[in-house]
Design a protein around this motif. Structure first.
Motif, PDB file in Angstrom:
ATOM      1  N   GLU A   1       0.812  -1.301   0.026  1.00  0.00           N
ATOM      2  CA  GLU A   1      -0.074   0.246   0.025  1.00  0.00           C
ATOM      3  C   GLU A   1       0.962   1.335   0.125  1.00  0.00           C
ATOM      4  O   GLU A   1       1.893   1.171   0.837  1.00  0.00           O
ATOM      5  N   GLU A   2       0.513   2.191  -0.902  1.00  0.00           N
ATOM      6  CA  GLU A   2       1.435   3.241  -1.023  1.00  0.00           C
ATOM      7  C   GLU A   2       2.000   4.246  -0.020  1.00  0.00           C
ATOM      8  O   GLU A   2       2.807   4.554   0.255  1.00  0.00           O
ATOM      9  N   PRO A   3       0.823   4.434   0.888  1.00  0.00           N
ATOM     10  CA  PRO A   3       1.320   5.390   2.280  1.00  0.00           C
ATOM     11  C   PRO A   3       2.119   4.444   3.137  1.00  0.00           C
ATOM     12  O   PRO A   3       2.971   5.211   3.779  1.00  0.00           O
ATOM     13  N   ILE A   4       1.950   3.080   2.979  1.00  0.00           N
ATOM     14  CA  ILE A   4       3.048   2.482   3.738  1.00  0.00           C
ATOM     15  C   ILE A   4       4.410   2.523   3.343  1.00  0.00           C
ATOM     16  O   ILE A   4       5.368   2.672   4.077  1.00  0.00           O
ATOM     17  N   ALA A   5       4.307   2.348   1.925  1.00  0.00           N
ATOM     18  CA  ALA A   5       5.582   2.527   1.222  1.00  0.00           C
ATOM     19  C   ALA A   5       6.338   3.823   1.568  1.00  0.00           C
ATOM     20  O   ALA A   5       7.527   4.144   1.922  1.00  0.00           O
ATOM     21  N   ALA A   6       5.887   4.775   1.448  1.00  0.00           N
ATOM     22  CA  ALA A   6       6.331   6.147   1.847  1.00  0.00           C
ATOM     23  C   ALA A   6       6.736   6.363   3.168  1.00  0.00           C
ATOM     24  O   ALA A   6       7.487   6.846   3.375  1.00  0.00           O
ATOM     25  N   ALA A   7       5.961   5.674   4.119  1.00  0.00           N
ATOM     26  CA  ALA A   7       6.580   5.490   5.536  1.00  0.00           C
ATOM     27  C   ALA A   7       7.911   4.943   5.698  1.00  0.00           C
ATOM     28  O   ALA A   7       8.647   5.287   6.365  1.00  0.00           O
TER      29      ALA A   7
ATOM     30  N   ILE B   1      10.555   7.526   4.746  1.00  0.00           N
ATOM     31  CA  ILE B   1      10.791   8.372   5.935  1.00  0.00           C
ATOM     32  C   ILE B   1      11.497   7.854   7.326  1.00  0.00           C
ATOM     33  O   ILE B   1      12.030   8.363   7.922  1.00  0.00           O
ATOM     34  N   GLU B   2      11.094   6.597   7.392  1.00  0.00           N
ATOM     35  CA  GLU B   2      11.755   5.853   8.650  1.00  0.00           C
ATOM     36  C   GLU B   2      13.094   5.627   8.558  1.00  0.00           C
ATOM     37  O   GLU B   2      13.716   5.880   9.730  1.00  0.00           O
TER      38      GLU B   2
ATOM     39  N   LEU C   1      14.523   8.585  10.798  1.00  0.00           N
ATOM     40  CA  LEU C   1      14.216   8.894  12.264  1.00  0.00           C
ATOM     41  C   LEU C   1      15.064   8.557  13.162  1.00  0.00           C
ATOM     42  O   LEU C   1      15.902   7.539  12.868  1.00  0.00           O
ATOM     43  N   LYS C   2      15.075   9.096  14.310  1.00  0.00           N
ATOM     44  CA  LYS C   2      16.111   8.822  15.224  1.00  0.00           C
ATOM     45  C   LYS C   2      15.623   8.006  16.255  1.00  0.00           C
ATOM     46  O   LYS C   2      16.187   7.248  17.035  1.00  0.00           O
ATOM     47  N   LYS C   3      14.289   7.788  16.470  1.00  0.00           N
ATOM     48  CA  LYS C   3      13.573   7.047  17.551  1.00  0.00           C
ATOM     49  C   LYS C   3      12.187   6.441  17.090  1.00  0.00           C
ATOM     50  O   LYS C   3      11.737   6.921  15.799  1.00  0.00           O
ATOM     51  N   HIS C   4      11.672   5.637  17.823  1.00  0.00           N
ATOM     52  CA  HIS C   4      10.233   5.322  17.698  1.00  0.00           C
ATOM     53  C   HIS C   4       9.310   6.508  17.556  1.00  0.00           C
ATOM     54  O   HIS C   4       9.331   7.271  18.547  1.00  0.00           O
ATOM     55  N   THR C   5       8.726   6.471  16.403  1.00  0.00           N
ATOM     56  CA  THR C   5       7.690   7.875  16.018  1.00  0.00           C
ATOM     57  C   THR C   5       6.409   7.150  15.681  1.00  0.00           C
ATOM     58  O   THR C   5       6.434   6.298  14.529  1.00  0.00           O
ATOM     59  N   ASN C   6       5.297   7.720  16.024  1.00  0.00           N
ATOM     60  CA  ASN C   6       3.972   7.302  15.264  1.00  0.00           C
ATOM     61  C   ASN C   6       3.889   8.286  14.170  1.00  0.00           C
ATOM     62  O   ASN C   6       3.945   9.702  14.555  1.00  0.00           O
ATOM     63  N   VAL C   7       3.531   7.946  12.981  1.00  0.00           N
ATOM     64  CA  VAL C   7       3.683   9.020  12.026  1.00  0.00           C
ATOM     65  C   VAL C   7       2.318   8.803  11.076  1.00  0.00           C
ATOM     66  O   VAL C   7       1.788   7.640  10.806  1.00  0.00           O
ATOM     67  N   LEU C   8       1.490  10.103  11.001  1.00  0.00           N
ATOM     68  CA  LEU C   8       0.466   9.970   9.799  1.00  0.00           C
ATOM     69  C   LEU C   8       1.007  10.304   8.489  1.00  0.00           C
ATOM     70  O   LEU C   8       1.488  11.398   8.618  1.00  0.00           O
TER      71      LEU C   8
ATOM     72  N   ILE D   1      -4.298   7.075   3.426  1.00  0.00           N
ATOM     73  CA  ILE D   1      -3.694   7.595   4.532  1.00  0.00           C
ATOM     74  C   ILE D   1      -3.633   6.378   5.569  1.00  0.00           C
ATOM     75  O   ILE D   1      -4.203   5.476   5.482  1.00  0.00           O
ATOM     76  N   CYS D   2      -2.379   6.455   6.150  1.00  0.00           N
ATOM     77  CA  CYS D   2      -2.104   5.350   7.199  1.00  0.00           C
ATOM     78  C   CYS D   2      -1.438   6.209   8.405  1.00  0.00           C
ATOM     79  O   CYS D   2      -0.797   7.083   8.416  1.00  0.00           O
ATOM     80  N   CYS D   3      -1.788   5.414   9.533  1.00  0.00           N
ATOM     81  CA  CYS D   3      -1.021   5.918  10.837  1.00  0.00           C
ATOM     82  C   CYS D   3      -0.165   4.422  11.357  1.00  0.00           C
ATOM     83  O   CYS D   3      -0.726   3.507  11.243  1.00  0.00           O
ATOM     84  N   ILE D   4       1.142   4.895  11.449  1.00  0.00           N
ATOM     85  CA  ILE D   4       2.154   3.870  11.568  1.00  0.00           C
ATOM     86  C   ILE D   4       3.066   4.052  12.305  1.00  0.00           C
ATOM     87  O   ILE D   4       3.439   5.084  12.600  1.00  0.00           O
ATOM     88  N   LYS D   5       3.426   2.934  13.156  1.00  0.00           N
ATOM     89  CA  LYS D   5       4.655   2.879  14.115  1.00  0.00           C
ATOM     90  C   LYS D   5       5.956   2.897  13.553  1.00  0.00           C
ATOM     91  O   LYS D   5       6.053   1.647  12.785  1.00  0.00           O
ATOM     92  N   LEU D   6       6.802   3.689  13.390  1.00  0.00           N
ATOM     93  CA  LEU D   6       8.029   3.647  12.755  1.00  0.00           C
ATOM     94  C   LEU D   6       9.259   3.666  13.751  1.00  0.00           C
ATOM     95  O   LEU D   6       9.207   4.286  14.729  1.00  0.00           O
ATOM     96  N   SER D   7      10.271   2.846  13.440  1.00  0.00           N
ATOM     97  CA  SER D   7      11.445   2.945  14.431  1.00  0.00           C
ATOM     98  C   SER D   7      12.670   2.470  13.511  1.00  0.00           C
ATOM     99  O   SER D   7      12.682   1.540  12.679  1.00  0.00           O
ATOM    100  N   PRO D   8      13.860   3.108  13.646  1.00  0.00           N
ATOM    101  CA  PRO D   8      15.023   2.832  13.151  1.00  0.00           C
ATOM    102  C   PRO D   8      15.458   1.364  13.334  1.00  0.00           C
ATOM    103  O   PRO D   8      16.184   0.788  12.597  1.00  0.00           O
ATOM    104  N   GLN D   9      14.960   0.955  14.441  1.00  0.00           N
ATOM    105  CA  GLN D   9      15.447  -0.506  14.988  1.00  0.00           C
ATOM    106  C   GLN D   9      14.744  -1.599  13.985  1.00  0.00           C
ATOM    107  O   GLN D   9      15.006  -2.960  14.078  1.00  0.00           O
ATOM    108  N   LYS D  10      13.730  -1.259  13.270  1.00  0.00           N
ATOM    109  CA  LYS D  10      12.867  -2.068  12.443  1.00  0.00           C
ATOM    110  C   LYS D  10      13.329  -1.944  10.870  1.00  0.00           C
ATOM    111  O   LYS D  10      12.225  -2.504  10.153  1.00  0.00           O
ATOM    112  N   LEU D  11      14.088  -1.344  10.704  1.00  0.00           N
ATOM    113  CA  LEU D  11      14.641  -0.923   9.207  1.00  0.00           C
ATOM    114  C   LEU D  11      14.930  -2.398   8.308  1.00  0.00           C
ATOM    115  O   LEU D  11      14.214  -2.332   7.067  1.00  0.00           O
ATOM    116  N   ALA D  12      15.037  -3.371   8.934  1.00  0.00           N
ATOM    117  CA  ALA D  12      15.359  -4.586   8.120  1.00  0.00           C
ATOM    118  C   ALA D  12      14.107  -5.482   7.986  1.00  0.00           C
ATOM    119  O   ALA D  12      14.256  -6.420   7.416  1.00  0.00           O
TER     120      ALA D  12
END
Length: 504
Positions: free
Chosen positions: A242-248, A251-252, A255-262, A273-284
Motif C-alpha cells: 500500500e502506497e502510504p506504507i511505502a512512503a512511511a 521516511i523511517e 528517524l532517530k527514535k520510535h515515532t508514530n507517523v500519520l 492515509i495510514c497511521c504507522i509505528k516507525l522505528s530505526p530498529q525495524k529497518l530490516a
C-alpha cells in the motif's frame, strides 16, 4: 538478479532500484526534465490499415452481400421470363450465370466484405482487446504528442490504473492485462539496460482502494490484472504494498527514535492515509503489518480536481448555464460527460454521432450558440483528454501564480480562459472536505495518536492542500519534510531490496 520498486500511478509512473545504501532512479522518459517520471497514459495506434474486422462482422457483411446478389438474380429471372426475343433472353441468362458464380465465390465475397468494412471502420469502432492485440504502443510524452498530432489514428487511454477496479465487460480485463504488461515490460527493460543486470522482482505500489465502484471485488480484480500483467512483462516475483506504507518506509530511514507517523498520500487518482509505528530498529523487517495502526483510502485524487476545475471555470465559457428559448437549461451532463476520461463507456457515448446531434440540436435553440460550438468541437474532434490535460496544467501553474490565462486555441482560435486562485479554491472545496473526512476516519480508527505528519503525492505540493491539512486541520503535528514525488517509489524500492536479500 535485481529487484525494483514500481509506483504505477494514475498520472505518472516511476521505477527505482535501492542497493541498500542509495536509490537509483530509472530513466523512463528522456524527453522530460525529471526523466525518471513518465506519463501513465498509453497511446495505441495504427500507422497503416486497421486490423482485419472480426469474423462475426465479416460473416454478417457476406450474408448482406449474398442477399443483395440474390435479389439481383430474382430480378434478372423476371427479366428473362418477360423477354420476347431470344437475344434478350440470352442477355438475362448470361447475367444470371454471372450472378450465381458471384453468389458462390466465397473468397471474393470475403475480400469484398472486408474492404467495405474497412472503408467505414475507425479506431473507435475497435473493441479495446482488438486494439491491444493489433496496435502499436507509444508511452510518455512521445505517446501524448502522437495523440495530439493524429488522434484519429489511435486511442489514448488517459489513465489505465483508473479502470482496474471498475466493472469491465467481456474482453476488457484481458485488454488491460496486455496494455499494462507492455508498460511494465518497458519499465523492466529500461531498468535492466541502466543497471546492467537482469531484473526479475518488483514491489508495486497499490492504493488502499482502487478506483471503481465494485468495492473489495474491484480491489481483487485490480491486483489480479496487475499480477498477470507483471508476469507477462517478465517479472517472476511480484508483491504489492500500500502506497502510504511505502512512503512511511522511506521516511523511517531518517528517524532517530520510535515515532508514530500519520502519512497522507494524495496522488492523481486516490488519497491514501495510514497511521504507522516507525522505528530505526525495524529497518530490516519485511512484514510490518503489526505496526500499522490504521489505514484508509478513497478515490479522491488530483484528476477529480482537474475535472472540477473544468466544470467550474471552463465549462461556463462553453455553454454551461445557458438557457434554451423555452427557458430550460443546457443539460449539465454535457460537461461532466466531456470530462469522463477515466470512464471508457461514458466517453465513447460522448463521442458518438448521436451525442453530437444532441449537442447540435441544443445549440440551435440557445441564445448564444457560439459558446456551445466550442463544446461541439471537443465532442467531434475527441479533445476530452487534451482538455483535462490543459486543466491539470492550469492547476499546477496556479500553485505558484495568483492568476493565469489558459490558451485553448486547439478548440477555437484566440479562445483564452482566465482562471485565478479563487476559482481553483472554489473548484477544490468539495474535494477537500472529502479528503479531510478521510483523515478524520484514519485518526479515529488508530489506537494511538500520531506524533508527526508526512504529506506526499503530487497534490501535496498544492498550497491550498497544505494550508487546509497542515495549518487548519493538523496544526499541532510537526511536519516531516520529504520528497513529495519520489517517497512512495523509494519506499517500494526499499521493500524490493529486502525481498531480494531474503530470496538470495
Amino acid at each position: 538478479m535485481a529487484a525494483i520498486g514500481i509506483d504505477y500511478g494514475t498520472s505518472n509512473s516511476e521505477a527505482i532500484y535501492f542497493d541498500g545504501q542509495e536509490h537509483h532512479l530509472i530513466t523512463l522518459d528522456p524527453s522530460q526534465p525529471a526523466a525518471n517520471k513518465i506519463r501513465s497514459s498509453v497511446f495505441i495506434y495504427f500507422d497503416g490499415d486497421l486490423p482485419r474486422p472480426p469474423d462475426s462482422a465479416i460473416e454478417a457483411k457476406i450474408t448482406q452481400l449474398k442477399g443483395a446478389i440474390s435479389q439481383q438474380i430474382e430480378k434478372a429471372k423476371e427479366g428473362y421470363y418477360e423477354a420476347i426475343m431470344p437475344k434478350e433472353q440470352q442477355i438475362y441468362s448470361d447475367k444470371i450465370d454471372v450472378l450465381r458464380a458471384e453468389l458462390h465465390n466465397t473468397p471474393v465475397l470475403q475480400r469484398r466484405a472486408i474492404e467495405i468494412l474497412l472503408e467505414d471502420m475507425t479506431v473507435q469502432d475497435l473493441p479495446l482487446h482488438r486494439l491491444v492485440e493489433s496496435g502499436q504502443f507509444s508511452f510518455g510524452e512521445e505517446g501524448f504528442a502522437r495523440y495530439l498530432k493524429t488522434p484519429d489514428k489511435g486511442r489514448l487511454i488517459y489513465s489505465p490504473k483508473n479502470f482496474l477496479g471498475a466493472n469491465l465487460i467481456a474482453g476488457q480485463k484481458e485488454a488491460f492485462v496486455g496494455m499494462i504488461a507492455k508498460q511494465l515490460e518497458f519499465f523492466r527493460l529500461s531498468a535492466e539496460q541502466q543497471l546492467q543486470q537482469n531484473v526479475d522482482t518488483a514491489v508495486i505500489g497499490r492504493p488502499v482502494k482502487f478506483h471503481g465502484s465494485s468495492g473489495e471485488k474491484g480491489n481483487k480484480q485490480a491486483i489480479e490484472i496487475m499480477t498477470l500483467a507483471a508476469q507477462k512483462a517478465g517479472f517472476t516475483k511480484v508483491e504489492f504494498l500500500e502506497e502510504p506504507i511505502a512512503a512511511a518506509y522511506k521516511i523511517e530511514r531518517n528517524l532517530k527514535k520510535h515515532t508514530n507517523v500519520l502519512v497522507i498520500d494524495i496522488g492523481g487518482g486516490t488519497t491514501d492515509i495510514c497511521c504507522i509505528k516507525l522505528s530505526p530498529q525495524k529497518l530490516a523487517n519485511i512484514d510490518r503489518q503489526q505496526d500499522v495502526l490504521s489505514v484508509t483510502g478513497a478515490r479522491l485524487g488530483g484528476m477529480e480536481c482537474d475535472k472540477n476545475l473544468i466544470v467550474k471555470s471552463i465549462a461556463p465559457t462553453m455553454g454551461q448555464g445557458l438557457l434554451t428559448h423555452s427557458g430550460l437549461p443546457v443539460p449539465p451532463a454535457f460537461f461532466s460527460d466531456m470530462c469522463a476520461v477515466d470512464d471508457i463507456p461514458r466517453l465513447n457515448h460522448f463521442f458518438s454521432e448521436e451525442y453530437g446531434l444532441e449537442i447540435a440540436q441544443t445549440k440551435s435553440i440557445v441564445k448564444e450558440p457560439k459558446l456551445l460550438e466550442r463544446l461541439l468541437v471537443v465532442q467531434e474532434q475527441k479533445l476530452s483528454a487534451r482538455l483535462v490535460n490543459s486543466s491539470r496544467l492550469a492547476k499546477e501553474l496556479l500553485s505558484s501564480k495568483t492568476d493565469i490565462t489558459l490558451p485553448l486555441h486547439y478548440i477555437e482560435p484566440d479562445y483564452d480562459v482566465k482562471i485565478d486562485n479563487d476559482d481553483l479554491k472554489r473548484s477544490m472545496q468539495s474535494w477537500l472536505q472529502k479528503v479531510k473526512r478521510l483523515v478524520t476516519e484514519c485518526l479515529e480508527n488508530s489506537a494511538e495518536p500520531p506524533e508527526m505528519l508526512f504529506i506526499t503525492g503530487g497534490m501535496s505540493l498544492s498550497p491550498i492542500v497544505k494550508r487546509e491539512l497542515q495549518e487548519i486541520m493538523l496544526p499541532n503535528l510537526p511536519l516531516i519534510e520529504g520528497d513529495a514525488f519520489n517517497s512512495v517509489c523509494e519506499g517500494l524500492a526499499i521493500q524490493a531490496a529486502k525481498l531480494a536479500t531474503k530470496n538470495s
